[in-house]
Motif scaffolding. Structure first.
Motif, PDB file in Angstrom:
ATOM      1  N   ARG A  98       2.247  37.329   9.158  1.00 53.85           N
ATOM      2  CA  ARG A  98       3.050  36.247   9.744  1.00 53.85           C
ATOM      3  C   ARG A  98       4.516  36.647   9.839  1.00 53.85           C
ATOM      4  O   ARG A  98       5.170  36.448  10.878  1.00 53.85           O
ATOM      5  N   GLU A 121       7.092  37.076  13.079  1.00 59.04           N
ATOM      6  CA  GLU A 121       8.357  36.356  13.190  1.00 59.04           C
ATOM      7  C   GLU A 121       9.528  37.338  13.361  1.00 59.04           C
ATOM      8  O   GLU A 121      10.449  37.078  14.151  1.00 59.04           O
ATOM      9  N   THR A 136       9.576  38.618  16.904  1.00 61.95           N
ATOM     10  CA  THR A 136      10.143  37.620  17.823  1.00 61.95           C
ATOM     11  C   THR A 136      11.668  37.626  17.758  1.00 61.95           C
ATOM     12  O   THR A 136      12.357  37.595  18.789  1.00 61.95           O
ATOM     13  N   LYS A 144      14.175  37.135   6.699  1.00 63.38           N
ATOM     14  CA  LYS A 144      12.763  37.466   6.937  1.00 63.38           C
ATOM     15  C   LYS A 144      12.439  38.877   6.434  1.00 63.38           C
ATOM     16  O   LYS A 144      11.353  39.135   5.907  1.00 63.38           O
TER      17      LYS A 144
END
Length: 638
Positions: free
Chosen positions: A582, A586, A589, A615
């Motif tokens: 995940r 992210e 992106t 992140k």
């Protein structure tokens, strides 16, 4: 028997096997030995039919069977351990169905005198005899016996093969091969992923094996206990000795000494004859005699000395920067994997110049503590503090397996190198026996020993004063082990070495720490002093022993993962994998957004950049979680 004739293999300008011949009898127990990269694995692949030589042939009886355990095997997924092991009995299963079908057909026939009926009876008899020969009536019992011999527990039989690490998957492949009982059993480094108990069981199995065995191994004791014949591969040639490894070493030395003596004696004779010929040629009356002597000399069959591969690594660890007097101090160090307690409030202090060996049974926490010391794992509780100016060099036992397989040898070094060392890489690789075209080889084609040498070369790219080595001799040949040991003896920093190799550890350290019952037991002296104090004969006894170190003390059997503990770890691994996936999406992106023209002039540039950094930290944390859970399985299942 297997007959390999005039086998010739050349890679680039290097002749690996130079028209060699070897015959393997039906009950031979052969140890295939030689330097890393000498061609042992290649010869085994040729004999097994996995690769074709440039020249030469291999002949094997058409009805014979062959099993080949090599280092690149991949286990199918989706089956339980028992079901995968039982695939070794595929022929027996087919015969079982055929026997049932034949019995049914015979029971419905009444043409007892016909040729067709007689043929059915003959086929049934042959099928039943073959079924019994293959152990068809005891398939599961045999499979369970072999799997347990190789270290599997009863509760493992129903687990999926996917749940096991690579080392344990190799054990399943080995179990299948042993259950098939082929006429010729070829094993390339079978002990690399086995613990002492399993190695001893395998030794007994192979010693009594009814077929032929050819095994590559750098474990001297294993070779001595299994083999009665040694075939050495050296500089493209084969040398065959009807002896186990230790006897071969003596016979090889004796052969070379006799060869050298014969050569030197002949050289003296030749020199004397040449002096006489020269003297006679100066006299006209003796010219014809001199010419006759020259002809005799020219016809003399010259004694040749076999070439010897004396190439060796040239390791010299960089001078250790001076550290503080206390290099390392651990207080109340505790490590759990879920509910599994590995280290329980242990203390450890290392002063500058200490040289320490970590020994003990598999699964007792040696690798765990090494990883805690080098910050590859996080503590459950307690603390480990490095002293002033401590710089760590670390060699993991799996290091050679984690290198990028598509990188070349040189690219691997470049990726690990600080900028100031770039100009010296080829020189360092040369010292580790990678020269010329070798530096352009992909990691994927290197042997286990060559990978280990490359990993050691990478270690020398930065200075350090605390050297931590976890099983550094895995995959190394005998000479390379000796060279590495000498380099470590000359190293002037502080040392921690995890090993089960008594010969390697002998004289290498001044302290020995035994891991037992989640505690550390500290002994002054090297491994020999430790064994004497523990009244044990060898390192195998250490790993098998349950004797107490002191009167009144004792040890308990190694703790196994319960079903619930294993389930918790598998769930932790799955959750971490999902989190990593995940976060990577992210981050991807955000990276695409940040790559847009004019992004850094936009109003949300600062916010997005901060999100990106957050992140990345979360991803690093998730990867740590995943690795800790995987290491828990590795510590107790590898």
């Amino acid at each position: 028997m297997i007959t390999a004739s005039n086998i010739y293999i050349q890679y680039g300008d290097r002749i690996l096997l130079d028209r060699v011949n070897v015959v393997i009898g039906e009950r031979d127990k052969v140890g295939l030995v030689g330097r890393n990269g000498a061609g042992k694995s290649t010869l085994l692949k040729v004999i097994a039919g996995y690769m074709s030589p440039d020249e030469g042939t291999v002949a094997r009886p058409g009805e014979s069977t062959l099993g080949f355990l090599h280092q690149e095997m991949a286990l199918p997924k989706g089956k339980t351990v028992m079901d995968e092991a039982l695939t070794a009995f595929d022929e027996a299963k087919r015969l079982d169905k055929r026997i049932a079908h034949l019995n049914e057909e015979i029971s419905n026939r009444t043409d007892y005198e016909s040729d067709a009926y007689h043929q059915l009876i003959v086929e049934l008899s042959e099928a039943t005899e073959r079924f019994q020969l293959l152990g068809g009536h005891s398939m599961e019992a045999e499979a369970e016996k072999v799997l347990k011999g190789l270290g599997f527990k009863q509760k493992d039989m129903g687990r999926l093969t996917d749940e096991f690490s690579g080392g344990w998957q190799m054990r399943i492949e080995l179990a299948k091969m042993l259950l098939q009982r082929p006429d010729f059993l070829l094993l390339d480094e079978p002990t690399n992923h086995l613990d002492i108990e399993s190695i001893i069981w395998l030794e007994r199995f192979l010693k009594d094996y009814s077929g032929a065995v050819i095994v590559i191994s750098h474990d001297k004791q294993f070779l001595d206990n299994v083999t009665t014949r040694t075939v050495e591969v050296e500089l493209g040639k084969l040398y065959d000795y009807k002896a186990s490894y230790s006897k071969y070493v003596g016979m090889r030395k004796e052969r070379r000494e006799k060869q050298m003596a014969a050569y030197q004696n002949q050289q003296r004779v030749i020199a004397e004859k040449e002096r006489t010929i020269t003297r006679f040629m100066a006299k006209a009356s003796k010219t014809s005699m001199a010419q006759s002597m020259q002809k005799q000399l020219d016809k003399m069959e010259r004694v040749e000395i076999d070439e010897e591969d004396v190439a060796a690594m040239n390791i010299r660890f960089p001078a250790a920067p001076r550290s503080g007097q206390v290099v390392l101090e651990g207080k109340h160090v505790t490590k759990r994997y879920g509910n599994l307690l590995v280290l329980d409030h242990v203390d450890l202090k290392l002063d500058r110049g200490d040289r320490v060996a970590f020994v003990g049974q598999n699964g007792q926490g040696k690798t765990t503590l090494a990883k805690l010391i080098v910050n590859e794992l996080t503590l459950t509780s307690g603390e480990i503090n490095h002293g002033h100016n401590v710089q760590v060099g670390y060699y993991a036992q799996t290091q050679s397996d984690t290198m990028h397989s598509n990188y070349t040898v040189l690219q691997t070094m470049e990726a690990a190198s600080p900028p100031e060392m770039r100009t010296r890489l080829r020189g360092i690789l040369g010292a580790f026996m990678f020269s010329g075209e070798d530096v352009d080889k992909k990691v994927s084609v290197l042997s286990g020993g060559e990978r280990a040498r490359l990993a050691l070369a990478c270690l020398l790219l930065r200075p350090f004063n605390l050297l931590v080595l976890d099983e550094p001799t895995n995959h190394l040949d005998m000479l390379s082990k000796d060279v590495l040991k000498k380099a470590i003896q000359d190293y002037d920093g502080t040392l921690i070495v995890v090993s089960h190799d008594r010969e390697f550890l002998s004289g290498l350290t001044n302290r020995t720490i035994e891991f037992r019952d989640r505690q550390l037991h500290d002994y002054i002296g090297d491994v020999n002093a430790f064994l004497e104090k523990r009244q044990l004969d060898n390192m195998r006894d250490v790993e098998l022993s349950s004797k107490p170190a002191k009167a009144g003390g004792g040890t308990s059997p190694r703790k196994e993962l319960s079903y619930e503990e294993r389930k918790l770890l598998m769930r932790a691994i799955s959750n971490a994998e999902k989190k990593v996936e995940r976060l990577e999406e992210e981050i991807d992106t955000l990276e695409k957004k940040m790559a847009q023209p004019g992004f850094y002039e936009s109003t949300d540039a600062v916010k997005t950049t901060q999100q990106y950094e957050d992140k990345q930290k979360q991803l690093e944390s998730a990867m740590d979680e995943w690795e800790e859970a995987q290491l828990a399985l590795g510590e107790y299942e590898d």
